[in-house]
Design a protein around this motif. Structure first.
Motif, PDB file in Angstrom:
ATOM      1  N   GLN A 296     -12.561 -32.193 -22.227  1.00  0.00           N
ATOM      2  CA  GLN A 296     -13.496 -33.387 -22.730  1.00  0.00           C
ATOM      3  C   GLN A 296     -12.638 -34.798 -22.409  1.00  0.00           C
ATOM      4  OE1 GLN A 296     -14.705 -32.724 -26.453  1.00  0.00           O
ATOM      5  NE2 GLN A 296     -15.812 -30.695 -25.837  1.00  0.00           N
ATOM      6  N   ALA A 297     -11.468 -34.881 -22.429  1.00  0.00           N
ATOM      7  CA  ALA A 297     -10.987 -35.830 -22.309  1.00  0.00           C
ATOM      8  C   ALA A 297      -9.507 -35.975 -21.325  1.00  0.00           C
ATOM      9  CB  ALA A 297     -10.277 -36.606 -23.416  1.00  0.00           C
ATOM     10  N   GLY A 298      -9.701 -35.061 -20.274  1.00  0.00           N
ATOM     11  CA  GLY A 298      -8.589 -34.924 -19.308  1.00  0.00           C
ATOM     12  C   GLY A 298      -9.004 -33.962 -18.201  1.00  0.00           C
ATOM     13  N   PRO A 299      -8.126 -33.508 -17.171  1.00  0.00           N
ATOM     14  CA  PRO A 299      -8.299 -32.820 -16.191  1.00  0.00           C
ATOM     15  C   PRO A 299      -8.620 -31.362 -16.337  1.00  0.00           C
ATOM     16  CG  PRO A 299      -6.129 -33.429 -16.195  1.00  0.00           C
ATOM     17  CD  PRO A 299      -6.622 -33.946 -17.471  1.00  0.00           C
ATOM     18  N   VAL A 300      -8.337 -30.909 -17.373  1.00  0.00           N
ATOM     19  CA  VAL A 300      -8.411 -29.530 -17.455  1.00  0.00           C
ATOM     20  C   VAL A 300      -9.661 -28.742 -17.246  1.00  0.00           C
ATOM     21  CG1 VAL A 300      -7.859 -27.391 -18.996  1.00  0.00           C
ATOM     22  CG2 VAL A 300      -6.683 -29.373 -19.176  1.00  0.00           C
ATOM     23  N   ARG A 301      -9.575 -27.650 -16.567  1.00  0.00           N
ATOM     24  CA  ARG A 301     -11.053 -26.890 -16.164  1.00  0.00           C
ATOM     25  C   ARG A 301     -10.805 -25.598 -15.824  1.00  0.00           C
ATOM     26  NH1 ARG A 301     -12.076 -31.408 -17.408  1.00  0.00           N
ATOM     27  NH2 ARG A 301     -13.627 -33.063 -16.476  1.00  0.00           N
ATOM     28  N   ASN A 323      -0.377 -30.377 -12.061  1.00  0.00           N
ATOM     29  CA  ASN A 323      -0.201 -30.183 -13.460  1.00  0.00           C
ATOM     30  C   ASN A 323      -0.044 -28.766 -13.737  1.00  0.00           C
ATOM     31  OD1 ASN A 323      -0.084 -32.818 -14.484  1.00  0.00           O
ATOM     32  ND2 ASN A 323      -2.154 -32.855 -14.737  1.00  0.00           N
ATOM     33  N   GLY A 324      -0.435 -27.820 -13.227  1.00  0.00           N
ATOM     34  CA  GLY A 324      -0.333 -26.304 -13.233  1.00  0.00           C
ATOM     35  C   GLY A 324       1.105 -25.939 -13.143  1.00  0.00           C
ATOM     36  N   LYS A 325       1.637 -26.529 -12.141  1.00  0.00           N
ATOM     37  CA  LYS A 325       3.153 -26.182 -12.031  1.00  0.00           C
ATOM     38  C   LYS A 325       3.953 -26.881 -13.014  1.00  0.00           C
ATOM     39  CE  LYS A 325       7.071 -25.921  -8.581  1.00  0.00           C
ATOM     40  NZ  LYS A 325       8.071 -26.202  -9.759  1.00  0.00           N
ATOM     41  N   ARG A 326       3.680 -27.996 -13.430  1.00  0.00           N
ATOM     42  CA  ARG A 326       4.301 -28.787 -14.335  1.00  0.00           C
ATOM     43  C   ARG A 326       4.337 -28.085 -15.816  1.00  0.00           C
ATOM     44  NH1 ARG A 326       2.013 -34.273 -15.209  1.00  0.00           N
ATOM     45  NH2 ARG A 326       4.311 -34.727 -16.465  1.00  0.00           N
ATOM     46  N   MET A 327       3.020 -27.718 -16.005  1.00  0.00           N
ATOM     47  CA  MET A 327       2.759 -27.024 -17.365  1.00  0.00           C
ATOM     48  C   MET A 327       3.415 -25.620 -17.190  1.00  0.00           C
ATOM     49  SD  MET A 327       1.331 -28.510 -19.615  1.00  0.00           S
ATOM     50  CE  MET A 327       1.027 -27.033 -20.589  1.00  0.00           C
ATOM     51  N   SER A 376       1.230 -23.729 -27.706  1.00  0.00           N
ATOM     52  CA  SER A 376       2.377 -24.477 -26.968  1.00  0.00           C
ATOM     53  C   SER A 376       1.804 -25.099 -25.565  1.00  0.00           C
ATOM     54  CB  SER A 376       2.973 -23.087 -26.150  1.00  0.00           C
ATOM     55  OG  SER A 376       3.722 -22.532 -27.352  1.00  0.00           O
ATOM     56  N   LEU A 377       0.639 -24.579 -24.920  1.00  0.00           N
ATOM     57  CA  LEU A 377      -0.258 -25.435 -23.997  1.00  0.00           C
ATOM     58  C   LEU A 377      -0.454 -26.928 -24.382  1.00  0.00           C
ATOM     59  CD1 LEU A 377      -2.378 -22.833 -22.236  1.00  0.00           C
ATOM     60  CD2 LEU A 377      -0.557 -24.136 -21.039  1.00  0.00           C
ATOM     61  N   GLN A 378      -1.038 -26.880 -25.724  1.00  0.00           N
ATOM     62  CA  GLN A 378      -1.210 -28.276 -26.194  1.00  0.00           C
ATOM     63  C   GLN A 378      -0.065 -29.137 -26.222  1.00  0.00           C
ATOM     64  OE1 GLN A 378      -4.761 -28.541 -28.774  1.00  0.00           O
ATOM     65  NE2 GLN A 378      -3.755 -29.887 -30.240  1.00  0.00           N
ATOM     66  N   ALA A 379       1.192 -28.544 -26.906  1.00  0.00           N
ATOM     67  CA  ALA A 379       2.288 -29.382 -27.025  1.00  0.00           C
ATOM     68  C   ALA A 379       2.601 -29.774 -25.643  1.00  0.00           C
ATOM     69  CB  ALA A 379       3.375 -28.347 -27.785  1.00  0.00           C
ATOM     70  N   GLY A 380       2.658 -28.762 -24.649  1.00  0.00           N
ATOM     71  CA  GLY A 380       3.206 -29.189 -23.408  1.00  0.00           C
ATOM     72  C   GLY A 380       2.275 -30.472 -22.495  1.00  0.00           C
ATOM     73  N   MET A 381       1.194 -30.481 -22.802  1.00  0.00           N
ATOM     74  CA  MET A 381       0.371 -31.378 -22.537  1.00  0.00           C
ATOM     75  C   MET A 381       0.694 -32.804 -23.110  1.00  0.00           C
ATOM     76  SD  MET A 381      -3.655 -29.890 -21.897  1.00  0.00           S
ATOM     77  CE  MET A 381      -3.650 -29.061 -23.451  1.00  0.00           C
ATOM     78  N   ALA A 382       1.058 -32.708 -24.337  1.00  0.00           N
ATOM     79  CA  ALA A 382       1.568 -33.789 -25.109  1.00  0.00           C
ATOM     80  C   ALA A 382       2.716 -34.280 -24.553  1.00  0.00           C
ATOM     81  CB  ALA A 382       1.526 -33.878 -26.745  1.00  0.00           C
ATOM     82  N   ALA A 383       3.852 -33.244 -24.403  1.00  0.00           N
ATOM     83  CA  ALA A 383       5.058 -33.698 -23.982  1.00  0.00           C
ATOM     84  C   ALA A 383       4.981 -34.351 -22.486  1.00  0.00           C
ATOM     85  CB  ALA A 383       6.075 -32.313 -23.958  1.00  0.00           C
ATOM     86  N   LEU A 384       4.139 -33.610 -21.511  1.00  0.00           N
ATOM     87  CA  LEU A 384       3.941 -34.249 -20.059  1.00  0.00           C
ATOM     88  C   LEU A 384       3.054 -35.438 -20.158  1.00  0.00           C
ATOM     89  CD1 LEU A 384       4.078 -30.553 -18.409  1.00  0.00           C
ATOM     90  CD2 LEU A 384       6.016 -32.136 -18.786  1.00  0.00           C
ATOM     91  N   GLY A 385       2.348 -35.983 -21.042  1.00  0.00           N
ATOM     92  CA  GLY A 385       1.596 -36.955 -20.757  1.00  0.00           C
ATOM     93  C   GLY A 385       0.388 -36.515 -20.088  1.00  0.00           C
ATOM     94  N   ILE A 386      -0.293 -35.417 -20.209  1.00  0.00           N
ATOM     95  CA  ILE A 386      -1.488 -34.851 -19.542  1.00  0.00           C
ATOM     96  C   ILE A 386      -2.579 -35.396 -20.592  1.00  0.00           C
ATOM     97  CG2 ILE A 386      -2.848 -32.932 -18.671  1.00  0.00           C
ATOM     98  CD1 ILE A 386      -0.050 -31.722 -17.930  1.00  0.00           C
ATOM     99  N   PRO A 387      -3.374 -35.963 -19.881  1.00  0.00           N
ATOM    100  CA  PRO A 387      -4.688 -36.679 -21.097  1.00  0.00           C
ATOM    101  C   PRO A 387      -5.507 -35.331 -21.373  1.00  0.00           C
ATOM    102  CG  PRO A 387      -4.508 -37.645 -18.881  1.00  0.00           C
ATOM    103  CD  PRO A 387      -3.455 -36.827 -18.794  1.00  0.00           C
TER     104      PRO A 387
END
Length: 403
Positions: A296-301, A323-327, A376-387
């Motif tokens: 809803q507030a980022g690119p995840v689909r 971001n898939g590889k980064r995550m 862990s995914l939510q923490a990773g998005m926060a750590a990597l700056g993914i909206p």
């Protein structure tokens, strides 16, 4: 990647869509001396495995067991039902049905392919058109996957049977259930499936190395004219062995069988297949709830937009450019979780495979395991700056709480 000390030390979680997490009980059952393969407990145990495999597949018909992976099951199904020069209809919804068709082509079978792409399930109207055009009934078999593990799409297998019946077409309905047996609901006999293939390493919670072909009497009659069948892949002596040695056309996969026996005890006798389906459905909805809020507030689909067409065993996700590889890298290095890589061109024309990852939620998984991956995914998005929408994990928790 941050220079902060890793939090990944501890028990690593392999959250890929197969091989799935192996229960400790299964591994312990396999950790034993080699048994006698001619008489005794192993012979008696295998006789009881077959009825439980039938129970998982919801069939009263035949099952042949092989020492092989899923590709071996593909070949066994093809060579027992087809001859060189036969035509099949291949319904592509990702990498794996297309691969099954490519195998058939290499064996001398003519494959008529309808490719529905990387984001869609099978369009039954297009299948009906292809069957109607086959006025001479040259198509001997229709190949589909119930779940394609590359795209995570779930296809309407009973709808395919209705389509074949409406066309009065005699082709065999062949279903690849490697990614989803004992995860997504499946009723072989009720749905009119003639041949179903699967492997040991996903919903059946046993290490890779065994493959299974389930087939009914109609499919076995096709065996009469099949000129591709060979001694090793012939399903008849395996399904109706006159002696134990013929179950596997040679030495049995002894330790896999002990593991499989324990896995089937857990699935059929203890939890029950309906409860297994329910558990997978709830855990899948928890994954989807988190993804949808993050998006809803980022690119995840999610790769498959329609929930009704998503698998309960695996979810393929676009996390946005690169971001898939980064995550995946962050999850392995910082959280101790390995996620699945994209497969088979799921990115589509003009896309980038590095945008995607796959989350396996199949087999021996429960609420805390799935919530751990999502947290862990939510923490990773926060750590990597993914909206992302910040309450994805809470949405998943609500699904789990409601059961």
């Amino acid at each position: 990647m941050s220079n902060t000390p890793s939090l990944a030390n501890g028990r690593h979680y392999l959250a890929i869509p197969g091989p799935s997490v192996m229960p400790d009980r299964v591994l312990q059952a396999m950790h034993r001396p080699a048994p006698n393969i001619y008489t005794g407990e192993l012979v008696e145990m295998v006789a009881g495995i077959v009825p439980d495999l039938r129970a998982v597949a919801r069939t009263r018909h035949h099952v042949a067991m092989y020492i092989a992976n899923g590709h071996g099951a593909w070949e066994a199904a093809l060579c027992n039902t087809l001859s060189r020069g036969d035509r099949i209809l291949v319904l592509g919804t990702g990498r794996f049905c297309l691969g099954w068709g490519e195998m058939a082509t290499a064996m001398g079978v003519e494959a008529q392919v309808i490719d529905f792409g990387q984001r869609s399930d099978i369009d039954l109207d297009r299948v009906a058109e292809a069957l109607a055009a086959d006025t001479e009934h040259r198509i001997r078999a229709v190949l589909a996957v119930q779940v394609d593990t590359s795209t995570s799409v779930k296809n309407d297998i009973p709808g395919l049977r209705r389509t074949l019946d409406a066309a009065k077409h005699p082709a065999l309905l062949c279903s690849d259930n490697i990614a989803c047996l004992a995860c997504d609901e499946f009723h072989m006999d009720e749905w009119g499936v003639d041949v179903m293939v699967t492997g040991s390493q996903k919903g059946l919670m046993t290490p890779p190395g065994m493959a299974f072909v389930f087939f009914n009497d109609k499919a076995d009659r096709a065996r009469e004219r099949a000129d591709l069948v060979t001694s090793y892949w012939d399903w008849r002596p395996r399904a109706n062995p006159q002696e134990f040695y013929r179950y596997f056309n040679g030495t049995a996969p002894t330790h896999h069988l002990y593991g499989l026996r324990t896995a089937l005890d857990m699935i059929v006798k203890e939890e029950g297949i309906e409860a297994v389906w329910h558990r997978h459905a709830v855990l899948a909805r928890a994954v989807w709830a988190a993804l949808e809020v993050w998006g809803q507030a980022g690119p995840v689909r999610p790769n498959i937009a329609d929930r009704a067409k998503r698998s309960h065993s695996v979810t393929t996700v676009n996390f946005g450019p690169g971001n898939g590889k980064r995550m995946r890298d962050w999850m392995t290095a910082q959280a101790g979780v390995t996620l699945g890589i994209p497969l088979g061109g799921v990115e589509g024309p003009g896309g980038n495979a590095e945008d995607f990852l796959r989350i396996g939620h199949m087999g021996h998984v429960n609420a805390h395991m799935v919530l751990g991956v999502l947290g862990s995914l939510q923490a990773g998005m926060a750590a990597l700056g993914i909206p992302h929408g910040p309450t994805g994990l809470e949405a998943a928790v609500k699904v789990i709480a409601e059961g």
